[in-house]
Design a protein around this motif. Structure first.
Motif, PDB file in Angstrom:
ATOM      1  N   LYS A 280     -50.390  13.065  -2.810  1.00 23.76           N
ATOM      2  CA  LYS A 280     -50.787  14.283  -2.627  1.00 23.76           C
ATOM      3  C   LYS A 280     -50.147  15.273  -1.771  1.00 23.76           C
ATOM      4  N   GLU A 281     -49.270  14.438  -0.404  1.00 24.00           N
ATOM      5  CA  GLU A 281     -48.522  15.188   0.271  1.00 24.00           C
ATOM      6  C   GLU A 281     -47.116  14.918   0.464  1.00 24.00           C
ATOM      7  N   GLY A 282     -46.626  13.816  -0.209  1.00 19.16           N
ATOM      8  CA  GLY A 282     -45.446  13.110  -0.360  1.00 19.16           C
ATOM      9  C   GLY A 282     -45.026  12.437   0.967  1.00 19.16           C
ATOM     10  N   PHE A 321     -40.907  15.750  -4.706  1.00 20.39           N
ATOM     11  CA  PHE A 321     -42.023  16.054  -4.061  1.00 20.39           C
ATOM     12  C   PHE A 321     -42.050  15.946  -2.717  1.00 20.39           C
ATOM     13  N   THR A 322     -41.688  15.122  -2.054  1.00 19.81           N
ATOM     14  CA  THR A 322     -41.283  14.701  -0.680  1.00 19.81           C
ATOM     15  C   THR A 322     -40.520  15.882  -0.097  1.00 19.81           C
ATOM     16  N   ARG A 324     -39.753  19.043  -1.292  1.00 22.22           N
ATOM     17  CA  ARG A 324     -40.718  20.034  -1.001  1.00 22.22           C
ATOM     18  C   ARG A 324     -41.829  20.281  -0.338  1.00 22.22           C
ATOM     19  N   LYS A 325     -42.451  19.153   0.178  1.00 26.28           N
ATOM     20  CA  LYS A 325     -43.436  19.189   0.793  1.00 26.28           C
ATOM     21  C   LYS A 325     -42.990  19.507   2.406  1.00 26.28           C
ATOM     22  N   GLY A 329     -43.433  22.550   5.187  1.00 26.50           N
ATOM     23  CA  GLY A 329     -44.385  22.347   6.376  1.00 26.50           C
ATOM     24  C   GLY A 329     -43.753  22.733   7.540  1.00 26.50           C
ATOM     25  N   TYR A 347     -49.681  15.963   6.803  1.00 25.63           N
ATOM     26  CA  TYR A 347     -49.357  17.110   5.973  1.00 25.63           C
ATOM     27  C   TYR A 347     -48.020  17.807   6.154  1.00 25.63           C
ATOM     28  N   TRP A 348     -47.206  17.167   7.047  1.00 23.32           N
ATOM     29  CA  TRP A 348     -45.973  17.774   7.546  1.00 23.32           C
ATOM     30  C   TRP A 348     -46.152  19.136   8.421  1.00 23.32           C
ATOM     31  N   HIS A 349     -47.372  19.226   8.980  1.00 24.46           N
ATOM     32  CA  HIS A 349     -47.759  20.558   9.297  1.00 24.46           C
ATOM     33  C   HIS A 349     -47.215  20.767  11.194  1.00 24.46           C
ATOM     34  N   THR A 480     -46.915  29.774  -2.139  1.00 24.62           N
ATOM     35  CA  THR A 480     -45.590  29.908  -2.525  1.00 24.62           C
ATOM     36  C   THR A 480     -45.241  31.442  -2.675  1.00 24.62           C
TER      37      THR A 480
END
Length: 802
Positions: A280-282, A321-322, A324-325, A329, A347-349, A480
């Motif tokens: 889901k989040e990479g 995907f990882t 991109r996420k 983030g 979430y890499w946030h 995006t």
């Protein structure tokens, strides 16, 4: 990944995890601790894990006799501010971390004989504190305890106090971190270890608070109890210290295990990583999340083994995907470029805001690989973003690259402290919505939508337990460009231009804020990684500027950190070269950088330099009996344990990088035995136990294994260096992702002459009918040369099985 495969080793760099979990010092240090996981320490020494029962069996009884020292709770007096007039021996050092402690009331010594002699002379135990200048919790403990006059008085009276910068002395850090991990089940920085006068550890931990807190004992209480135990049980402690050292030595001296190392191990590693993948989040695992580029290196090369297989396709998708996420983030600095150390949430946030050079280097390469595989410009954009940030903010005017930027900085005006007297993590990077709206005017609505800016702040629930980011925003790509354009009924080009203008405005405003501390040490190993990144970018992006940056950095290292007469490399530079000799990772990473720079520039002096460094590395660090590379030369007798890193973490292990270097050099010289192909295989086999049981602990070693199991491929461009047709052929080569291929230039000049000394095939290669030609070979058995870039593209595609 199963629970028993997960790392039991943890770091101080864990803001976002509740303090009591992050810093719990167990009431019984024989019980594993639970800190926040640090990718850098994941199975840091898996041989230690293999032998941990043995180690504890040998010294646990004596160790438990000491645990009462840190278990009872005493009330601690209020801290008193440090007096600025204090100056200790660290004022004579060059390390930024040591200089941060030069005016503590603690009578600090640097690691060295002066301190050791004092401990022996006065029969005092040593308190060893290890950290680094951009370490958040090192700052906390310094302010709480080392600047406190009352605590300093106890330290000065009862101990000989030594400060070590782990980035300068990774050898010292590695030995005592192994002890802390073995006896507590965790580790991190600041690391706190008590030693006998002959440097044998007997009690260890990490951060200690100034007063009893969350079940943790006050640092002053710990000091007093250890001092008392030393006086009352001196002989037993000394004896126990000796047993601990013997156990640690035995854990490192086991011969190489018998085991078959073959391609099946690559599949096992892929499955282990797939089980731990977050679809889901990479990324891999749950919060906190680390980028760990070595994992991505392996997955892209696993894909390249069989691009049409389902597992190969999935390996690539996990990687892309990882990437991109991560790029979307908050771990990615959307205003100034580059990446922070890790994310505290899945979430890499919300990041830990520290920026490390080794992360920038390895992530840039990961994004370049993705660009070469896909030709998707979003990966190119992120790679340029990283490289341009480093060139702007982390490069010295002489060409070397600095080590890190701190997570903490003075709070900016407008967020609560106009005088900049308060220090907070992330203060340089975060924004209130009012600040952004005032800066951007009419463009703010689009920017806020795209970057997830909220009036109350945008930290995800659970990621800010200390409530540090209330009403503050960590910029992310919430939507995006396509989604933003659709929402506002604009074209994607309009939105992209508006966002670029907005970022430029915010960059200008942010530049006026007080910056985080810059650790301006220039470390050989990390510079080697960064040279690789710029050299690779020069090829993949056809960007001469990046080649110039890589070349300047390499010349800086050769001039300032290499001694021509002795052929020795030194660890670091700051206001002059340090006296610390290079470690195995310095040699391995710089050698890798030189090989990459040769392939980007075809300047044969860099290949010659790589050969010299590899020979010195083999002489100083290679284990002729069991294979692999020790991290240290063994010449410094104050470091009692020679270890081999068998984990590719935040940085790859020296042996992992060296194995691939040796394989590449064997192709350049076409002399496998002399150039080291046999040594490469012996290096890989040295880690058979780890690779057999938990191969995903060493993904970079698996890259070397993959190369060793494959037929070596060479591409030789025969033509004049700099000629348009030569450049055209090279551009075509660089369009393709060719991880197991070495590229040569047969230029009819010095470079070809040097290569031809050991490589008969190279001597015979020349242009065809006056035109530059490309030879695609396996084991220097070559297909018919081509002179047209399109024909070369078809040849490369067919040889990959596309």
């Amino acid at each position: 990944m199963t629970n028993d495969e997960k790392d039991d080793c943890y770091s101080e760099r864990s803001r976002g995890i509740p303090l009591q979990s992050r810093r719990a010092i167990s009431r019984d240090l024989s019980t594993p601790l639970r800190f926040a996981p640090d990718d850098e320490l994941i199975i840091r020494v898996s041989s230690l894990i293999r032998h941990s029962t043995f180690v504890l069996r040998h010294f646990l009884g004596g160790f438990l006799a000491l645990t009462w020292l840190v278990t009872s709770s005493d009330t601690f007096a209020e801290a008193k501010p440090a007096q600025p007039e204090h100056t200790n021996r660290l004022a004579q050092e060059k390390s930024p971390y040591l200089l941060q402690h030069a005016h503590n009331p603690v009578d600090w010594y640097p690691w060295g004989e002066e301190a050791f002699a004092k401990a022996r002379r006065e029969n005092k135990p040593i308190f060893l504190s290890v950290g680094y200048s951009t370490c958040h919790w090192c700052h906390v403990m310094a302010h709480e305890s080392f600047e406190n006059e009352e605590i300093a008085a106890v330290m000065n009276r009862e101990f000989v106090n030594i400060k070590v910068d782990r980035e300068e002395r990774p050898d010292v850090d590695r030995v005592y971190m192994t002890f802390v991990q073995a006896t507590t089940g965790g580790g991190g920085w600041p690391m706190s270890v008590w030693l006998t006068p002959d440097l044998k550890p007997f009690v260890g931990g990490t951060y200690f608070p100034p007063e009893d807190r969350f079940g943790q004992p006050a640092f002053k209480s710990v000091l007093e109890r250890i001092a008392s135990a030393w006086k009352e049980n001196h002989d037993k402690i000394v004896e126990q210290g000796g047993k601990i050292v013997d156990a640690l030595r035995e854990s490192q001296s086991t011969a190489t295990a018998e085991g078959k190392i073959n391609a099946a191990i690559l599949d096992t590693a892929y499955r282990q990583l797939d089980r731990n993948y977050d679809p889901k989040e990479g990324g891999f695992g749950n919060a906190p999340k680390f980028p760990r580029p070595v994992t991505l290196n392996f997955l892209t090369r696993f894909y390249a083994r069989d691009p049409k297989s389902e597992s190969g396709k999935h390996a690539l998708e996990m990687t892309l995907f990882t990437l991109r996420k991560m790029a979307a983030g908050g771990m990615h600095d959307h205003i100034g470029g580059g990446f922070h150390r890790y994310s505290v949430d899945r979430y890499w946030h919300v990041p830990h805001f520290e920026k490390m050079l080794y992360d920038q280097a390895q992530l840039a390469i990961a994004y370049l690989d993705a660009f070469q595989v896909t030709r998707d410009q979003q990966y190119e954009s992120v790679a340029r973003d990283i490289l341009d940030y480093v060139a702007r903010d982390m490069a010295s005017k002489e060409g070397g690259f600095f080590s890190a930027e701190d997570a903490d900085s003075p709070v900016v005006a407008g967020i609560g402290d106009p005088g900049h007297t308060k220090i907070a993590e992330g203060a340089f990077y975060i924004w209130t919505k009012n600040e952004i709206d005032a800066a951007l005017g009419d463009a703010a609505e689009i920017f806020d939508f795209h970057c997830g800016v909220q009036p109350h702040g945008n930290a995800p629930e659970g990621s800010d337990p200390q409530d540090e980011f209330r009403s503050k925003n960590i910029l992310i790509e919430r939507h995006t460009i396509a989604e933003t354009a659709q929402h506002f009924k604009k074209t994607e080009e309009e939105v992209a231009n508006l966002l670029a203008q907005s970022r430029a405005k915010l960059f200008s405003i942010r530049a006026k804020r007080p910056r985080p501390h810059l650790d301006d040490k220039i470390i050989a190993a990390w510079n080697g990684l960064m040279i690789s990144a710029y050299a690779r970018a020069a090829q993949a992006l056809d960007e001469p500027r990046y080649l110039e940056i890589a070349t300047r950095a390499t010349k800086f290292l050769r001039t300032n950190l290499y001694e021509e007469k002795s052929k020795l490399l030194y660890r670091n530079y700051r206001q002059g070269r340090s006296d610390i000799g290079g470690f195995a990772d310095d040699y391995a990473f710089v050698t890798q950088g030189l090989l990459d720079l040769y392939e980007a520039s075809f300047d044969v002096e860099w290949l010659k330099f790589a050969v010299e460094l590899q020979e010195t590395q083999d002489c100083l660090f290679f284990d002729e009996k069991n294979g692999g590379y020790f991290s240290t030369s063994g010449k410094d007798k104050s470091v009692f344990l020679r270890m081999k890193d068998d984990n590719d973490g935040a940085e790859p292990a020296a042996s992992s990088v060296a194995a691939l270097n040796l394989l590449r050099l064997s192709q350049f010289r076409d002399d496998p035995a002399a150039a080291g192909a046999d040594r490469a295989r012996k290096t890989i086999d040295a880690f058979a136990t780890t690779l057999s049981h938990f191969p995903s602990a060493m993904p970079q070693m698996l890259v070397g294994l993959d190369s060793a199991l494959s037929k070596p491929r060479q591409i030789v461009i025969a033509g004049r260096k700099g000629a348009p047709e030569t450049k055209a052929l090279l551009r075509e080569v660089h369009r393709h992702f060719l991880p197991k291929t070495v590229v040569f230039l047969a230029d009819g000049a010095e470079g070809q002459k040097f290569l031809g000394e050991k490589n008969e095939a190279i001597r015979a290669m020349s242009p065809i009918d006056g035109k530059s030609a490309a030879y695609v070979c396996e084991n220097f058995t070559c297909k018919a040369p081509v002179t047209d870039p399109k024909a070369l593209s078809e040849l490369l595609a067919s040889s990959r099985g596309d």
